[in-house]
Design an enzyme around this catalytic site. Structure first.
Site, PDB file in Angstrom:
ATOM      1  N   ARG A 190     -22.047   7.208 -16.884  1.00  0.00           N
ATOM      2  CA  ARG A 190     -21.635   6.195 -17.875  1.00  0.00           C
ATOM      3  C   ARG A 190     -21.800   4.818 -17.241  1.00  0.00           C
ATOM      4  O   ARG A 190     -21.605   4.651 -16.049  1.00  0.00           O
ATOM      5  CB  ARG A 190     -20.176   6.447 -18.253  1.00  0.00           C
ATOM      6  CG  ARG A 190     -19.662   5.587 -19.370  1.00  0.00           C
ATOM      7  CD  ARG A 190     -18.284   6.028 -19.836  1.00  0.00           C
ATOM      8  NE  ARG A 190     -18.402   7.257 -20.598  1.00  0.00           N
ATOM      9  CZ  ARG A 190     -17.478   8.210 -20.642  1.00  0.00           C
ATOM     10  NH1 ARG A 190     -16.366   8.068 -19.964  1.00  0.00           N
ATOM     11  NH2 ARG A 190     -17.659   9.276 -21.374  1.00  0.00           N
ATOM     12  N   ASN A 222      -8.827   7.331 -14.337  1.00  0.00           N
ATOM     13  CA  ASN A 222      -9.973   8.143 -13.962  1.00  0.00           C
ATOM     14  C   ASN A 222      -9.771   8.644 -12.539  1.00  0.00           C
ATOM     15  O   ASN A 222      -9.588   7.830 -11.627  1.00  0.00           O
ATOM     16  CB  ASN A 222     -11.260   7.302 -13.962  1.00  0.00           C
ATOM     17  CG  ASN A 222     -11.637   6.815 -15.322  1.00  0.00           C
ATOM     18  OD1 ASN A 222     -11.879   7.594 -16.226  1.00  0.00           O
ATOM     19  ND2 ASN A 222     -11.696   5.500 -15.476  1.00  0.00           N
ATOM     20  N   ASP A 261     -17.229   9.947 -10.580  1.00  0.00           N
ATOM     21  CA  ASP A 261     -16.207  10.436 -11.508  1.00  0.00           C
ATOM     22  C   ASP A 261     -15.992  11.926 -11.252  1.00  0.00           C
ATOM     23  O   ASP A 261     -16.939  12.701 -11.286  1.00  0.00           O
ATOM     24  CB  ASP A 261     -16.702  10.196 -12.938  1.00  0.00           C
ATOM     25  CG  ASP A 261     -15.691  10.637 -13.971  1.00  0.00           C
ATOM     26  OD1 ASP A 261     -15.484  11.854 -14.096  1.00  0.00           O
ATOM     27  OD2 ASP A 261     -15.125   9.773 -14.644  1.00  0.00           O
ATOM     28  N   ASP A 316     -14.066  13.948 -13.100  1.00  0.00           N
ATOM     29  CA  ASP A 316     -13.785  14.653 -14.345  1.00  0.00           C
ATOM     30  C   ASP A 316     -12.349  14.536 -14.842  1.00  0.00           C
ATOM     31  O   ASP A 316     -12.154  14.233 -15.997  1.00  0.00           O
ATOM     32  CB  ASP A 316     -14.150  16.147 -14.259  1.00  0.00           C
ATOM     33  CG  ASP A 316     -15.467  16.386 -13.554  1.00  0.00           C
ATOM     34  OD1 ASP A 316     -16.471  15.778 -13.967  1.00  0.00           O
ATOM     35  OD2 ASP A 316     -15.496  17.144 -12.570  1.00  0.00           O
ATOM     36  N   ASP A 321      -8.800  13.230 -15.876  1.00  0.00           N
ATOM     37  CA  ASP A 321      -8.269  11.935 -16.299  1.00  0.00           C
ATOM     38  C   ASP A 321      -6.809  12.123 -16.688  1.00  0.00           C
ATOM     39  O   ASP A 321      -6.397  13.219 -17.077  1.00  0.00           O
ATOM     40  CB  ASP A 321      -9.037  11.404 -17.512  1.00  0.00           C
ATOM     41  CG  ASP A 321     -10.523  11.268 -17.244  1.00  0.00           C
ATOM     42  OD1 ASP A 321     -10.883  10.557 -16.297  1.00  0.00           O
ATOM     43  OD2 ASP A 321     -11.314  11.885 -17.977  1.00  0.00           O
ATOM     44  N   ASP A 333      -9.347  17.018 -19.467  1.00  0.00           N
ATOM     45  CA  ASP A 333     -10.631  17.495 -18.930  1.00  0.00           C
ATOM     46  C   ASP A 333     -10.526  18.484 -17.770  1.00  0.00           C
ATOM     47  O   ASP A 333     -11.393  18.536 -16.903  1.00  0.00           O
ATOM     48  CB  ASP A 333     -11.531  16.309 -18.534  1.00  0.00           C
ATOM     49  CG  ASP A 333     -11.793  15.374 -19.707  1.00  0.00           C
ATOM     50  OD1 ASP A 333     -11.848  15.869 -20.848  1.00  0.00           O
ATOM     51  OD2 ASP A 333     -11.917  14.165 -19.481  1.00  0.00           O
ATOM     52  N   GLU A 348     -13.556  20.762 -17.765  1.00  0.00           N
ATOM     53  CA  GLU A 348     -14.732  20.076 -17.229  1.00  0.00           C
ATOM     54  C   GLU A 348     -14.668  20.018 -15.700  1.00  0.00           C
ATOM     55  O   GLU A 348     -15.661  20.254 -15.011  1.00  0.00           O
ATOM     56  CB  GLU A 348     -14.830  18.660 -17.807  1.00  0.00           C
ATOM     57  CG  GLU A 348     -16.030  17.889 -17.343  1.00  0.00           C
ATOM     58  CD  GLU A 348     -16.080  16.467 -17.899  1.00  0.00           C
ATOM     59  OE1 GLU A 348     -16.977  15.723 -17.460  1.00  0.00           O
ATOM     60  OE2 GLU A 348     -15.237  16.089 -18.734  1.00  0.00           O
TER      61      GLU A 348
END
Length: 177
Positions: A23, A87, A103, A105, A107, A120, A123
């Protein structure tokens, strides 16, 4: 760290463990920096997802990037009050006018009343296998989740609405000069 000054515009890039760009945020504004944290302002920022989809932020936000912590915190000024989005991520680096971090994953979404939700987890579990997260990374991720949960029990300044509002007012005054 390369030199940044208040009101410099920078990019922010979030990567995944394999080095792929996940992102990107365009034109975040540097507000302040000290030995602990770099503070950015997001106002009407374009975000590009890994699949090319672009969208614009809806509300102003203050983004705290910590130099030694495995998380960053976005303080969002929403109509219903101040919310925070944490994050779980590597400490950032700064190069070529870009804030960069990995990142990981997980959060934590913190609501205006101080309640929170961990997001997440599926994830994270999927990616820790597919990206072969090291034991050290996995331990840092969970250590960071625990640190943030502790900070939410006894809020530090980064989770105090008054601190965020004071920063925002200071930013608005400096912006008009």
């Amino acid at each position: 760290m390369n030199s940044v000054k208040p009101f410099d515009k920078v990019l922010v890039h979030a990567y995944k463990q394999n080095g792929s760009l996940y992102r990107s945020w365009e034109k975040a504004i540097v507000f302040k920096e000290d030995e602990e944290v770099l503070i950015l302002i997001n106002e009407d920022v374009v975000i590009t997802e890994f699949n090319g989809r672009k969208w614009r932020t809806n509300e102003p936000a203050i983004w705290f990037f910590f130099k030694k912590e495995w998380y960053n915190i976005i303080c969002m000024f929403k109509e219903q009050g101040i919310n925070y989005y944490c994050n779980i991520a590597s400490p950032y680096i700064f190069e070529s006018k870009t804030i960069k971090y990995i990142d990981y994953d997980l959060d934590i979404k913190v609501f205006n009343d101080g309640s929170y939700k961990i997001l997440d987890l599926k994830e994270f579990n999927r990616n820790r296998i597919s990206y072969s997260y090291s034991r050290t990374v996995i331990e840092k991720v969970w250590e960071s989740v625990d640190k943030l949960k502790e900070k939410l029990k006894k809020p530090t300044k980064y989770f105090l609405h008054e601190f965020a509002q004071d920063l925002w007012e200071e930013y608005k005054k400096m912006k008009t000069k």
